[in-house]
Design an enzyme around this catalytic site. Structure first.
Site, PDB file in Angstrom:
ATOM      1  N   ARG A  94       0.794  -1.235   0.000  1.00 30.28           N
ATOM      2  CA  ARG A  94       0.000   0.000   0.000  1.00 30.28           C
ATOM      3  C   ARG A  94       0.823   1.281   0.000  1.00 30.28           C
ATOM      4  O   ARG A  94       0.391   2.308   0.525  1.00 30.28           O
ATOM      5  CB  ARG A  94      -0.950   0.051   1.207  1.00 30.28           C
ATOM      6  N   GLU A 115      -4.422   4.358   5.976  1.00 29.31           N
ATOM      7  CA  GLU A 115      -4.003   4.153   4.587  1.00 29.31           C
ATOM      8  C   GLU A 115      -4.160   5.406   3.716  1.00 29.31           C
ATOM      9  O   GLU A 115      -3.315   5.655   2.850  1.00 29.31           O
ATOM     10  CB  GLU A 115      -4.816   2.983   3.992  1.00 29.31           C
ATOM     11  N   SER A 171     -10.399   0.592   2.758  1.00 31.64           N
ATOM     12  CA  SER A 171      -9.822   0.275   4.064  1.00 31.64           C
ATOM     13  C   SER A 171      -9.212   1.539   4.648  1.00 31.64           C
ATOM     14  O   SER A 171      -8.372   2.166   4.012  1.00 31.64           O
ATOM     15  CB  SER A 171      -8.719  -0.771   3.925  1.00 31.64           C
TER      16      SER A 171
HETATM   17  N1  EPU Z   1     -12.840  -9.218   9.359  1.00 34.07           N
HETATM   18  C1  EPU Z   1     -13.572  -9.065  10.505  1.00 34.07           C
HETATM   19  N2  EPU Z   1     -14.574  -8.157  10.530  1.00 34.07           N
HETATM   20  C2  EPU Z   1     -14.877  -7.400   9.460  1.00 34.07           C
HETATM   21  C3  EPU Z   1     -14.142  -7.568   8.284  1.00 34.07           C
HETATM   22  C4  EPU Z   1     -13.113  -8.489   8.254  1.00 34.07           C
HETATM   23  O1  EPU Z   1     -13.332  -9.719  11.507  1.00 34.07           O
HETATM   24  O2  EPU Z   1     -15.801  -6.595   9.552  1.00 34.07           O
HETATM   25  C5  EPU Z   1     -11.733 -10.199   9.366  1.00 34.07           C
HETATM   26  C6  EPU Z   1     -12.124 -11.553   8.846  1.00 34.07           C
HETATM   27  O3  EPU Z   1     -11.505 -12.512   9.667  1.00 34.07           O
HETATM   28  C7  EPU Z   1     -11.506 -11.623   7.461  1.00 34.07           C
HETATM   29  C8  EPU Z   1     -10.278 -10.759   7.642  1.00 34.07           C
HETATM   30  O4  EPU Z   1     -10.681  -9.731   8.558  1.00 34.07           O
HETATM   31  O5  EPU Z   1     -11.205 -12.904   7.092  1.00 34.07           O
HETATM   32  C9  EPU Z   1      -9.806 -10.131   6.359  1.00 34.07           C
HETATM   33  O6  EPU Z   1     -10.860  -9.382   5.772  1.00 34.07           O
HETATM   34  P1  EPU Z   1     -10.943  -9.130   4.182  1.00 34.07           P
HETATM   35  O7  EPU Z   1     -10.833 -10.391   3.446  1.00 34.07           O
HETATM   36  O8  EPU Z   1     -12.125  -8.272   3.912  1.00 34.07           O
HETATM   37  O9  EPU Z   1      -9.634  -8.343   3.852  1.00 34.07           O
HETATM   38  P2  EPU Z   1      -8.929  -7.131   4.580  1.00 34.07           P
HETATM   39  O10 EPU Z   1      -7.601  -7.591   5.005  1.00 34.07           O
HETATM   40  O11 EPU Z   1      -9.798  -6.496   5.580  1.00 34.07           O
HETATM   41  C10 EPU Z   1      -7.705  -6.327   2.430  1.00 34.07           C
HETATM   42  C11 EPU Z   1      -7.434  -5.017   1.752  1.00 34.07           C
HETATM   43  C12 EPU Z   1      -8.611  -4.593   0.902  1.00 34.07           C
HETATM   44  C13 EPU Z   1      -8.883  -5.676  -0.126  1.00 34.07           C
HETATM   45  C14 EPU Z   1      -9.158  -6.994   0.608  1.00 34.07           C
HETATM   46  C15 EPU Z   1      -9.317  -8.159  -0.333  1.00 34.07           C
HETATM   47  C16 EPU Z   1      -5.930  -3.772   3.185  1.00 34.07           C
HETATM   48  C17 EPU Z   1      -5.774  -2.665   4.164  1.00 34.07           C
HETATM   49  N3  EPU Z   1      -7.154  -4.001   2.742  1.00 34.07           N
HETATM   50  O12 EPU Z   1      -8.764  -6.114   3.336  1.00 34.07           O
HETATM   51  O13 EPU Z   1      -8.233  -3.409   0.219  1.00 34.07           O
HETATM   52  O14 EPU Z   1      -9.980  -5.350  -0.929  1.00 34.07           O
HETATM   53  O15 EPU Z   1      -8.041  -7.311   1.471  1.00 34.07           O
HETATM   54  O16 EPU Z   1      -8.084  -8.482  -0.879  1.00 34.07           O
HETATM   55  O17 EPU Z   1      -4.940  -4.412   2.825  1.00 34.07           O
HETATM   56  C18 EPU Z   1      -8.223  -1.038   0.486  1.00 34.07           C
HETATM   57  O18 EPU Z   1      -7.000  -1.109   0.608  1.00 34.07           O
HETATM   58  O19 EPU Z   1      -8.828   0.066   0.512  1.00 34.07           O
HETATM   59  C19 EPU Z   1      -8.995  -2.257   0.346  1.00 34.07           C
HETATM   60  C20 EPU Z   1     -10.335  -2.260   0.337  1.00 34.07           C
END
Ligand code: EPU
Length: 364
Positions: free
Chosen positions: A170, A352, A247
């Protein structure tokens, strides 16, 4: 020479409508540049006059203060795409203001793959390398061929390869500096609508392919759009639950040596049978910010139905403006979440987006 057909000064200088959060006070002036020539000319003119310049692409990673910006906002609205081939490999080049998702859609419809995992991300194509956008197992660094930059300190324009951009999770050396303006961006593609390798488990399951395997890019694109929408991460102007900067925090990378103490604090609070999401990362272990936020007590929709700024009801990592929020409201919420996670688990969350004339509250 100024290309007046492709440049429009707007009488409405409020910046809120130019960001996906719909937040931000006025600028002294707003100039929309509909072509690369107009963009170059405008930035050069403003720089020559010593005017402060705020570059705005899709506005999806910007938090602008309630007092706005004491200078000229330059809106990058140059668009257009072109396909080519180098060493037998197809690529696409887009002008910086091209809508990112329109670019992804166009490549898939034209029979190419490679960008489909990055479907549904709001913003402009030119800003994707700036923060090395990533989702569902692919990041810009994996597919970037080169970027065309205007260097504001020398006035020169050149193509630069990914190795010179210090692309990392990022971030890049373009982020938060505005000393280089991205004019165009070029990505490698795959022929025959072949997707990138599917590295994200949830997605691999959804399209029924082995992790690391490939699939049809159009199929992957529709699955990714579904997944993103289920997490509130596809911008819908009529749904305040999606008025966010994606995010708000990055997933924290903690040093190997600090992990045990953190896991201990988590199990003390949540019980020993809890399974903590974690992934290997370059400089340690990556934890999940969304998971930590939720387990620290900031559940989806926090703090309440009628709060002007709340966590999305679908994903705790998206901070949303319910229509009447100020930037101050949003940042107060962000500070509360950051402090609460730190108190609960001893993990520090880092925002971010790029902040313009505003900042996170001091730490507790
Ligand atoms: N989770 C929760 N509660 C929530 C949401 C998520 O507990 O409300 C936990 C779950 O265990 C889930 C884990 O968090 O398995 C990961 O969640 P998710 O798969 O949605 O991915 P993320 O790590 O939260 C990242 C990126 C996103 C990207 C997704 C999919 C970052 C900061 N964010 O989110 O990118 O779309 O993976 O690859 O790395 C962005 O950067 O703006 C963005 C949306």
């Amino acid at each position: 020479m100024t290309d007046s057909h492709h440049m429009a000064s707007s009488p409405d200088t409020t910046l809120a409508s130019l960001t996906t959060l719909r937040l931000g006070g006025p600028a002294k002036a707003v100039i929309e540049c509909g072509s690369t020539e107009a963009l170059v000319q405008t930035v050069r003119d403003l720089d020559a006059r010593g005017e402060s310049v705020l570059l705005i692409g899709g506005g999806s990673n910007l938090v602008i203060g309630d007092d706005g910006f004491d200078g000229t906002a330059v809106v990058i609205a140059s668009s257009g795409i072109e396909y080519g081939e180098e060493d037998g490999r197809p690529f696409v080049t887009a002008e910086a203001g091209t809508d990112w998702d329109a670019l992804v859609a166009a490549t898939v419809e034209s029979g190419f793959g490679g960008l489909e995992c990055l479907s549904g991300i709001p913003g402009a194509a030119g800003t994707t390398p700036v923060q090395n956008v990533g989702a569902y197992g692919v990041e810009v660094a994996d597919v970037l061929r080169r970027v065309r930059l205007l260097d504001r300190t020398t006035g020169s324009i050149s193509w630069v390869g990914p190795d010179d951009l210090e692309l990392a999770y990022r971030t890049s050396n373009l982020k938060g500096r505005d000393s280089q303006v991205v004019l165009a961006v070029s990505f490698w593609l795959n022929p025959e609508q072949r997707s990138a390798p599917i590295a994200y488990r949830e997605l691999a399951r959804a399209i029924d392919v082995a992790e690391g395997g490939t699939a049809n890019a159009a199929d992957v694109r529709s699955r990714v759009l579904e997944l993103r929408a289920s997490k509130g991460m596809v911008l819908d102007p009529t749904d305040h639950d999606t008025w966010s900067a994606g995010s708000f925090f990055t997933n924290p990378i903690v040093a190997e040596g600090d992990l045990d103490a953190i896991l201990k604090r988590i199990t003390n609070r949540l019980g020993t049978d809890v399974s903590v999401p974690r992934y290997p990362a370059d400089a340690g272990v990556k934890l999940s910010a969304g998971w930590l936020i939720e387990r620290a007590g900031f559940t989806k929709g926090f703090p309440s139905d009628d709060a002007p700024a709340r966590l999305s009801t679908k994903h705790t990592l998206a901070l949303t403006n319910r229509g009447s929020a100020t930037t101050a409201d949003l940042l107060a919420l962000a500070g509360r979440v950051r402090d609460g996670v730190c108190e609960a688990f001893g993990v520090e969350l880092h925002p971010e987006p790029v902040f313009v004339n505003c900042a996170m509250p001091e730490k507790n």
